[in-house]
Design a protein around this motif. Structure first.
Motif, mmCIF file in Angstrom:
data_model
loop_
_atom_site.group_PDB
_atom_site.id
_atom_site.type_symbol
_atom_site.label_atom_id
_atom_site.label_comp_id
_atom_site.label_asym_id
_atom_site.label_seq_id
_atom_site.Cartn_x
_atom_site.Cartn_y
_atom_site.Cartn_z
ATOM 1 N N THR A 9 0.833 -1.200 0.000
ATOM 2 C CA THR A 9 0.000 0.000 0.000
ATOM 3 C C THR A 9 0.867 1.249 0.000
ATOM 4 O O THR A 9 1.832 1.352 0.774
ATOM 5 C CB THR A 9 -0.914 0.013 1.246
ATOM 6 O OG1 THR A 9 -1.686 -1.186 1.252
ATOM 7 C CG2 THR A 9 -1.846 1.209 1.210
ATOM 8 N N GLU A 10 0.531 2.212 -0.860
ATOM 9 C CA GLU A 10 1.288 3.456 -0.900
ATOM 10 C C GLU A 10 0.956 4.300 0.324
ATOM 11 O O GLU A 10 -0.185 4.361 0.783
ATOM 12 C CB GLU A 10 0.958 4.234 -2.179
ATOM 13 C CG GLU A 10 1.451 3.560 -3.445
ATOM 14 C CD GLU A 10 1.177 4.411 -4.679
ATOM 15 O OE1 GLU A 10 0.233 5.214 -4.631
ATOM 16 O OE2 GLU A 10 1.901 4.263 -5.661
ATOM 17 N N GLU A 11 1.973 4.959 0.862
ATOM 18 C CA GLU A 11 1.784 5.806 2.035
ATOM 19 C C GLU A 11 1.159 7.137 1.628
ATOM 20 O O GLU A 11 1.658 7.820 0.726
ATOM 21 C CB GLU A 11 3.129 6.063 2.717
ATOM 22 C CG GLU A 11 3.022 6.975 3.923
ATOM 23 C CD GLU A 11 4.372 7.377 4.476
ATOM 24 O OE1 GLU A 11 4.401 8.216 5.393
ATOM 25 O OE2 GLU A 11 5.397 6.861 3.974
ATOM 26 N N VAL A 12 0.076 7.497 2.283
ATOM 27 C CA VAL A 12 -0.547 8.796 2.037
ATOM 28 C C VAL A 12 0.237 9.855 2.801
ATOM 29 O O VAL A 12 0.348 9.807 4.020
ATOM 30 C CB VAL A 12 -2.024 8.796 2.479
ATOM 31 C CG1 VAL A 12 -2.616 10.194 2.324
ATOM 32 C CG2 VAL A 12 -2.822 7.792 1.656
ATOM 33 N N LEU A 13 0.789 10.810 2.055
ATOM 34 C CA LEU A 13 1.589 11.871 2.666
ATOM 35 C C LEU A 13 0.744 13.103 2.964
ATOM 36 O O LEU A 13 0.896 13.747 4.012
ATOM 37 C CB LEU A 13 2.744 12.240 1.732
ATOM 38 C CG LEU A 13 3.698 13.331 2.206
ATOM 39 C CD1 LEU A 13 4.392 12.922 3.503
ATOM 40 C CD2 LEU A 13 4.745 13.627 1.127
ATOM 41 N N VAL A 14 -0.151 13.445 2.037
ATOM 42 C CA VAL A 14 -1.018 14.618 2.174
ATOM 43 C C VAL A 14 -2.471 14.167 2.066
ATOM 44 O O VAL A 14 -2.825 13.435 1.140
ATOM 45 C CB VAL A 14 -0.731 15.658 1.070
ATOM 46 C CG1 VAL A 14 -1.688 16.846 1.184
ATOM 47 C CG2 VAL A 14 0.714 16.114 1.122
ATOM 48 N N LYS A 15 -3.300 14.603 3.012
ATOM 49 C CA LYS A 15 -4.707 14.240 2.980
ATOM 50 C C LYS A 15 -5.560 15.443 3.374
ATOM 51 O O LYS A 15 -5.295 16.089 4.394
ATOM 52 C CB LYS A 15 -4.988 13.078 3.934
ATOM 53 C CG LYS A 15 -6.429 12.579 3.893
ATOM 54 C CD LYS A 15 -6.604 11.360 4.791
ATOM 55 C CE LYS A 15 -8.033 10.828 4.726
ATOM 56 N NZ LYS A 15 -8.206 9.619 5.569
ATOM 57 N N LEU A 16 -6.559 15.751 2.556
ATOM 58 C CA LEU A 16 -7.517 16.806 2.857
ATOM 59 C C LEU A 16 -8.893 16.184 3.003
ATOM 60 O O LEU A 16 -9.296 15.356 2.179
ATOM 61 C CB LEU A 16 -7.548 17.864 1.753
ATOM 62 C CG LEU A 16 -6.438 18.916 1.737
ATOM 63 C CD1 LEU A 16 -5.098 18.300 1.378
ATOM 64 C CD2 LEU A 16 -6.779 20.032 0.766
ATOM 65 N N GLU A 17 -9.616 16.594 4.046
ATOM 66 C CA GLU A 17 -10.963 16.098 4.298
ATOM 67 C C GLU A 17 -11.933 17.269 4.372
ATOM 68 O O GLU A 17 -11.830 18.099 5.281
ATOM 69 C CB GLU A 17 -11.015 15.301 5.606
ATOM 70 C CG GLU A 17 -10.258 13.994 5.586
ATOM 71 C CD GLU A 17 -10.377 13.231 6.893
ATOM 72 O OE1 GLU A 17 -10.778 13.838 7.913
ATOM 73 O OE2 GLU A 17 -10.073 12.024 6.907
#
Length: 243
Positions: free
Chosen positions: A2-10
């Motif tokens: 699984t690729e690591e999520v570095l940036v996440k907007l919710e």
């Protein structure tokens, strides 16, 4: 794997108030960018591109919603913690180069390292290495007035990489450049992404610039309205025009 999520907007919203008038710059943006990605965010003027980049770069706070960098909610950080995050994790490249007129290129690249208290010998060595990496090994001691627009943008990119950021944010990085020079700058960003593993997020209105990315997202009226792999970008980088 699984690729690591570095940036996440919710559900990120941004409302600017001018007197009694409300301007909805962002209207519920959800976004994930994995470590090592090169993402282009495309949209017309006024679509919210720069506002979105400012949110990701911890330069502004959303009216509501959450933004995570490496799993940390930056919307809950105080000003000092956000400034530390920008210094250590994020590099910025703008349409305007924002170079200090009286400083030679090598000194401009050293400035972020001075702020980060990097020892003098180490910051000089790293500045030299970065300027060589962006093709300015012979122009290190030239001031902005002695450099072309493309060379000044290369200095700005080297400066953005000075503190080994995880994320490179570029806001219309080719906006002041001719087509050939702009293509060279975009190819440089692409090469830095591939060779150094820096996660790159570029906002642009130019589809040819976006084609160098690995994924394109479309922003309109403060909303992401679609996205797709950048097929052209996966096949080849942009080709500067001949002549």
């Amino acid at each position: 794997m699984t690729e690591e999520v570095l940036v996440k907007l919710e559900d990120v919203h941004k409302i600017y108030r001018l007197g009694k008038v409300e301007i909805h710059a962002l209207r519920g943006v959800d976004l994930e960018v994995s470590r090592g990605e090169f993402v282009a965010i495309v949209g017309p003027s006024g679509s919210g591109k720069s506002t979105l980049l400012n949110m990701i770069g911890a330069m502004d706070k959303p009216t509501r919603g959450h933004i995570y960098i490496e799993g940390r909610d930056i919307t809950k950080m105080g000003d000092a913690e956000r400034a530390k995050l920008r210094l250590e994790k994020i590099g910025f490249v703008f349409q305007q180069y924002h170079l200090i007129p009286w400083l030679p290129a090598i000194k401009s690249v050293e400035v972020p390292m001075m702020i980060a208290n990097v020892p003098q010998a180490e910051r000089r060595k790293r500045a030299e290495k970065l300027l060589r990496a962006v093709g300015l090994g012979e122009r290190m001691y030239h001031k902005p007035s002695e450099l072309s627009g493309g060379e000044q943008q290369r200095v700005a990119i080297a400066r953005a990489l000075a503190n080994n950021p995880e994320i490179l944010l570029a806001d219309e990085p080719t906006g002041n450049l001719d087509t050939k020079t702009g293509a060279e700058i975009v190819n440089l960003i692409r090469r830095l992404n591939e060779e150094m593993g820096v996660t790159c997020i570029v906002v642009t209105h130019d589809l040819e610039v976006a084609a160098a990315a690995k994924r394109i997202l479309y922003l309109r009226d403060g909303r992401i309205v679609g996205g797709a792999p950048a097929v052209i970008g996966k096949a080849k980088a942009l080709k500067p025009e001949e002549g």
